[in-house]
Every structure is written in C-alpha cells, then in structure tokens.
Design an enzyme around this catalytic site. Structure first.
Site, PDB file in Angstrom:
ATOM      1  CG  ASP A  58     -12.633  -8.932   1.252  1.00 44.99           C
ATOM      2  OD1 ASP A  58     -12.632  -7.859   0.600  1.00 44.99           O
ATOM      3  OD2 ASP A  58     -12.076  -9.034   2.357  1.00 44.99           O
ATOM      4  CD  GLU A 113      -4.611  -7.830   0.982  1.00 44.64           C
ATOM      5  OE1 GLU A 113      -5.486  -7.148   1.556  1.00 44.64           O
ATOM      6  OE2 GLU A 113      -3.395  -7.624   1.139  1.00 44.64           O
ATOM      7  CD  GLU A 160      -2.773  -1.473   2.341  1.00 43.43           C
ATOM      8  OE1 GLU A 160      -2.756  -0.645   3.255  1.00 43.43           O
ATOM      9  OE2 GLU A 160      -3.494  -2.492   2.371  1.00 43.43           O
ATOM     10  CG  ASN A 178      -0.742  -6.609  -1.945  1.00 44.65           C
ATOM     11  OD1 ASN A 178      -1.346  -7.059  -2.902  1.00 44.65           O
ATOM     12  ND2 ASN A 178      -1.183  -6.719  -0.691  1.00 44.65           N
ATOM     13  CG  HIS A 182      -9.907  -5.503   0.438  1.00 42.40           C
ATOM     14  ND1 HIS A 182     -10.120  -6.710   1.067  1.00 42.40           N
ATOM     15  CD2 HIS A 182      -8.579  -5.266   0.523  1.00 42.40           C
ATOM     16  CE1 HIS A 182      -8.969  -7.185   1.529  1.00 42.40           C
ATOM     17  NE2 HIS A 182      -8.017  -6.328   1.204  1.00 42.40           N
TER      18      HIS A 182
HETATM   19  O1  G3I Z   1      -4.856 -10.702  17.890  1.00 44.76           O
HETATM   20  C1  G3I Z   1      -5.569  -9.687  18.595  1.00 44.76           C
HETATM   21  C2  G3I Z   1      -6.329 -10.268  19.740  1.00 44.76           C
HETATM   22  O2  G3I Z   1      -5.408 -10.798  20.647  1.00 44.76           O
HETATM   23  C3  G3I Z   1      -7.186  -9.182  20.367  1.00 44.76           C
HETATM   24  O3  G3I Z   1      -7.976  -9.726  21.374  1.00 44.76           O
HETATM   25  C4  G3I Z   1      -8.101  -8.537  19.331  1.00 44.76           C
HETATM   26  C5  G3I Z   1      -8.918  -7.391  19.894  1.00 44.76           C
HETATM   27  O4  G3I Z   1      -9.186  -6.407  18.915  1.00 44.76           O
HETATM   28  O5  G3I Z   1      -7.300  -8.041  18.302  1.00 44.76           O
HETATM   29  C6  G3I Z   1      -6.548  -9.032  17.635  1.00 44.76           C
HETATM   30  O6  G3I Z   1      -5.791  -8.429  16.630  1.00 44.76           O
HETATM   31  C7  G3I Z   1      -6.516  -8.026  15.483  1.00 44.76           C
HETATM   32  C8  G3I Z   1      -5.956  -8.782  14.278  1.00 44.76           C
HETATM   33  O7  G3I Z   1      -6.533  -8.312  13.110  1.00 44.76           O
HETATM   34  C9  G3I Z   1      -6.175 -10.288  14.380  1.00 44.76           C
HETATM   35  O8  G3I Z   1      -7.543 -10.575  14.328  1.00 44.76           O
HETATM   36  C10 G3I Z   1      -6.340  -6.538  15.310  1.00 44.76           C
HETATM   37  O9  G3I Z   1      -7.009  -5.848  16.352  1.00 44.76           O
HETATM   38  C11 G3I Z   1      -6.890  -6.102  13.981  1.00 44.76           C
HETATM   39  O10 G3I Z   1      -6.550  -4.725  13.750  1.00 44.76           O
HETATM   40  C12 G3I Z   1      -6.287  -6.938  12.867  1.00 44.76           C
HETATM   41  O11 G3I Z   1      -6.879  -6.557  11.649  1.00 44.76           O
HETATM   42  C13 G3I Z   1      -6.162  -6.933  10.492  1.00 44.76           C
HETATM   43  C14 G3I Z   1      -5.948  -5.710   9.618  1.00 44.76           C
HETATM   44  O12 G3I Z   1      -5.289  -6.089   8.428  1.00 44.76           O
HETATM   45  C15 G3I Z   1      -5.141  -4.650  10.372  1.00 44.76           C
HETATM   46  O13 G3I Z   1      -4.593  -3.707   9.567  1.00 44.76           O
HETATM   47  C16 G3I Z   1      -6.961  -7.977   9.739  1.00 44.76           C
HETATM   48  O14 G3I Z   1      -7.053  -9.170  10.511  1.00 44.76           O
HETATM   49  C17 G3I Z   1      -6.289  -8.270   8.405  1.00 44.76           C
HETATM   50  O15 G3I Z   1      -7.127  -9.103   7.643  1.00 44.76           O
HETATM   51  C18 G3I Z   1      -6.077  -6.949   7.645  1.00 44.76           C
HETATM   52  O16 G3I Z   1      -5.459  -7.247   6.426  1.00 44.76           O
HETATM   53  C19 G3I Z   1      -5.199  -6.147   5.559  1.00 44.76           C
HETATM   54  C20 G3I Z   1      -3.956  -6.502   4.752  1.00 44.76           C
HETATM   55  O17 G3I Z   1      -2.907  -6.820   5.621  1.00 44.76           O
HETATM   56  C21 G3I Z   1      -3.559  -5.385   3.808  1.00 44.76           C
HETATM   57  N1  G3I Z   1      -4.684  -4.989   2.960  1.00 44.76           N
HETATM   58  C22 G3I Z   1      -5.927  -4.694   3.651  1.00 44.76           C
HETATM   59  C23 G3I Z   1      -6.333  -5.855   4.565  1.00 44.76           C
HETATM   60  C24 G3I Z   1      -7.677  -5.610   5.198  1.00 44.76           C
HETATM   61  O18 G3I Z   1      -7.632  -4.545   6.082  1.00 44.76           O
END
Ligand code: G3I
Length: 312
Positions: free
Chosen positions: A234, A232, A125, A166, A202
């Site tokens: 969806d 990615e 990004e 990406n 997305h």
């Molecule tokens: O692991 C912790 C957990 O311990 C905690 O209890 C919980 C409470 O909020 O958070 C958990 O972490 C989260 C993590 O995902 C795992 O589920 C984070 O808060 C959350 O911010 C994180 O979000 C991720 C996001 O990127 C953050 O930027 C998404 O899973 C992930 O799918 C998303 O992926 C991104 C790509 O990397 C780049 N392109 C966009 C895409 C979608 O946003």
C-alpha cells in the site's frame, strides 16, 4: 515454481466486508484479483482464542469462498509477535511447553488447510530494525531456532505448501534486509523448507524504493532459489504536497515502480495489495493508499498495475 505469462494480483481482505451488504467490495475482489490474504482471520488470536480450542468457523468459510470462486489463498500467519491470544501472553512459559504450543498451532492450522492453501506466511516479521532477530515471546523463550523449527513443522503438516518468511522495511539493502538475507541464506544452506520471502511494502509517496535498488535487493533472495513476492503493498500519500490529483499521480509512480520490479524478477509470482479500496484500509481513509477509491472506482494506481503486470 516460476510464473506464467503474467504476475498474479492478490488482495489482503476482510471477511466481514467480503460477505457484507456492500456488494462492491466482493464484486471488485472477484472481478480483479486472483488471490486473497486474510488480513486478520487466520492470526493466532482469531484461530486459538483459548488454549487448544481452535475456532475455525470463519477461516473455513473464507477458504471455502476462495475455492468456490477459483481464487487462491495466502495463509497469514502462524508465527508472529502481534495479535496473540491473552492466554498466551499473560504468563511466562517453560521452553518445552512453549515449543509444544507453537508446534501444535502451526501444525493444526496448516494441516487443516492442507491441499487448499498453497502458500503460508509461516513466520511474520522476525527481524528488528537494527538487524537483530526481533526479541519476541518466541525468540525469548525458544531461542533463534524457532524460525527453522516452525518451517519444518509447517512442512510436515503440508508438504505441498510454499512456506514464506514475510517482513516489512526490507525493500532495500541495509541492516534489516541484510539480516533477513543472512537468515534466508542459512536456512537454504541447511535445507530447511523455506520457499519464499514476502516483501510487505507498506511504503509512501514520500519514501519508497527506486526500481534498481529494489530489483537488486530482491534478486539476491531469488538467486537463493526463493520466491520473492510482494505481499502487502500500500502507498500512503499524505506526505506529498499538492492537489489530490498530484498525490495520486505520485502514487501511480510508486505502484509502477513496485510492479515493474516484480515483473522484472522471474520468481515474483504475485503482487498483493493490502486491501482493495481507500474506504477500508488499516491506515485509515485519509492516506488514499489503495488501487480503488472510496467509491470503488479504479485509480491511476490500478491502471498502472494492470499495465505493468500485464493483467488480463
Ligand atoms: O475486530 C475488531 C472489532 O470488533 C473492534 O470493534 C475494533 C475496535 O478497534 O477492532 C477490530 O479489530 C481490529 C482489526 O484490525 C480488524 O479491523 C484491531 O483493533 C486492529 O488492531 C487490527 O489491525 C490489523 C493489524 O494488522 C494489527 O496488527 C489490521 O487490520 C491488519 O491489516 C494489520 O495487518 C498487518 C499484517 O498482518 C502484518 N504486516 C503489517 C500489517 C499492517 O499493520
């Protein structure tokens, strides 16, 4: 590299779910997908939570799992502006110091999986919506050259890996995609080791690219000799009025469109969906964005992927 007789199907995965008690997640992945992209486990906050103290335990297990099951891994991601460790973001850095930090991170991570991870989102990004290079900690302190530097460091660490930039909202020509194209063109002209561009996709049933525009935009990147994978995908459905059935039919058409575009491009080797089941998506369960429903039943979106990508 060009694809064989079919486009591969990948999934963005969560390691906890992959080894979790509900075997349906693991079984669906193993049965249906060719590759995995860790959604969070290889980001900088996960791999380098303390300065120069790397935590590879989970990423190692994930790579071992993939290798044991004959699945490929897309490494995601070494240079991004999100999910950075707090030791990095809570203070400012001199340029030389930050250069050393980024070089060490890129080379330690990519070098560790040399020969086992064949493809990396080295830079994630980098372009802003207005078509400028996104103002991040990397660009702010290291300047525009950080993208090329990261790719060169990555290539030194694993000369066999395919290296990607990406990004999202780059499906159609416009300020953001055009700037990404100019960057790719410049890197290729300078013989910087860039091998592909990832189109995240997305998208939603209310707003998605039509096939001709998508193919035309992706083709100009592949005409530079670059891979053009869908990384990615969806498809949100809340913007479409009507019954659940109507929303899923609209979603099927979006999946068909993206898969058909990928199929049409010789250098689109793989289409990755950002998750497996509607039960677990970064968008929450209400959007129903993925190819399998909350009970792991295949949706119309999956049927059309299978048909359009000519999966086994
Ligand atoms: O692991 C912790 C957990 O311990 C905690 O209890 C919980 C409470 O909020 O958070 C958990 O972490 C989260 C993590 O995902 C795992 O589920 C984070 O808060 C959350 O911010 C994180 O979000 C991720 C996001 O990127 C953050 O930027 C998404 O899973 C992930 O799918 C998303 O992926 C991104 C790509 O990397 C780049 N392109 C966009 C895409 C979608 O946003």
């Amino acid at each position: 590299m060009t694809r064989g007789d079919r486009v591969q199907l990948g999934a963005g995965v969560d390691w906890g779910l992959l080894i979790g008690a509900d075997a349906r997640y693991r079984n669906t992945f193993l049965e249906v997908f060719d590759s995995l992209t860790p959604q969070n486990e290889m980001k900088m906050d996960a791999l380098q939570p303390q300065r120069a103290r790397y935590e590879f335990a989970i990423a190692d297990q994930l790579v071992a799992f993939a290798v044991a099951h004959g699945k490929q891994v897309r490494g995601h991601t070494t240079v991004w502006h999100k999910q950075l460790p707090t030791w990095l973001t809570r203070r400012s850095w001199a340029r030389a110091e930050l250069t050393a930090i980024l070089k060490d991170h890129v080379q330690t991570v990519i070098g560790r999986y040399r020969g086992r991870i064949s493809e990396w989102d080295v830079v994630n990004e980098p372009i802003a919506e207005d078509g400028t290079l996104r103002p991040t900690i990397w660009r702010g302190t290291l300047g525009h050259g950080y993208v090329a530097d990261a790719l060169c460091w990555a290539h030194e660490a694993d000369p066999g890996a395919r290296l990607y930039i990406n990004d999202y909202n780059t499906e159609l020509a416009g300020p953001k995609a055009d700037r990404l194209y100019a960057l790719a063109q410049e890197l290729v002209a300078r013989e910087v080791p860039l091998h592909g561009v990832g189109f995240q996709m997305h998208v939603s049933t209310a707003s998605y690219p039509r096939e001709a525009g998508l193919v035309a935009n992706m083709r100009r990147f592949s005409d530079l000799g670059l891979g053009v994978d869908v990384t990615e995908l969806d498809v949100r459905t809340s913007g479409t009025p009507g019954s659940a059935e109507e929303r899923l039919a609209a979603q099927r058409e979006v999946y068909r469109t993206v898969a058909a575009a990928c199929r049409a491009l010789e250098r689109c080797d793989r289409l990755t969906t950002w998750g497996i089941t509607d039960a677990h998506s970064w968008l929450g369960p209400a959007e129903l964005p993925l190819p399998f429903d909350g009970s792991y039943e295949p949706k119309p979106a999956f049927a059309v992927l299978r048909e359009t990508l000519a999966l086994r």
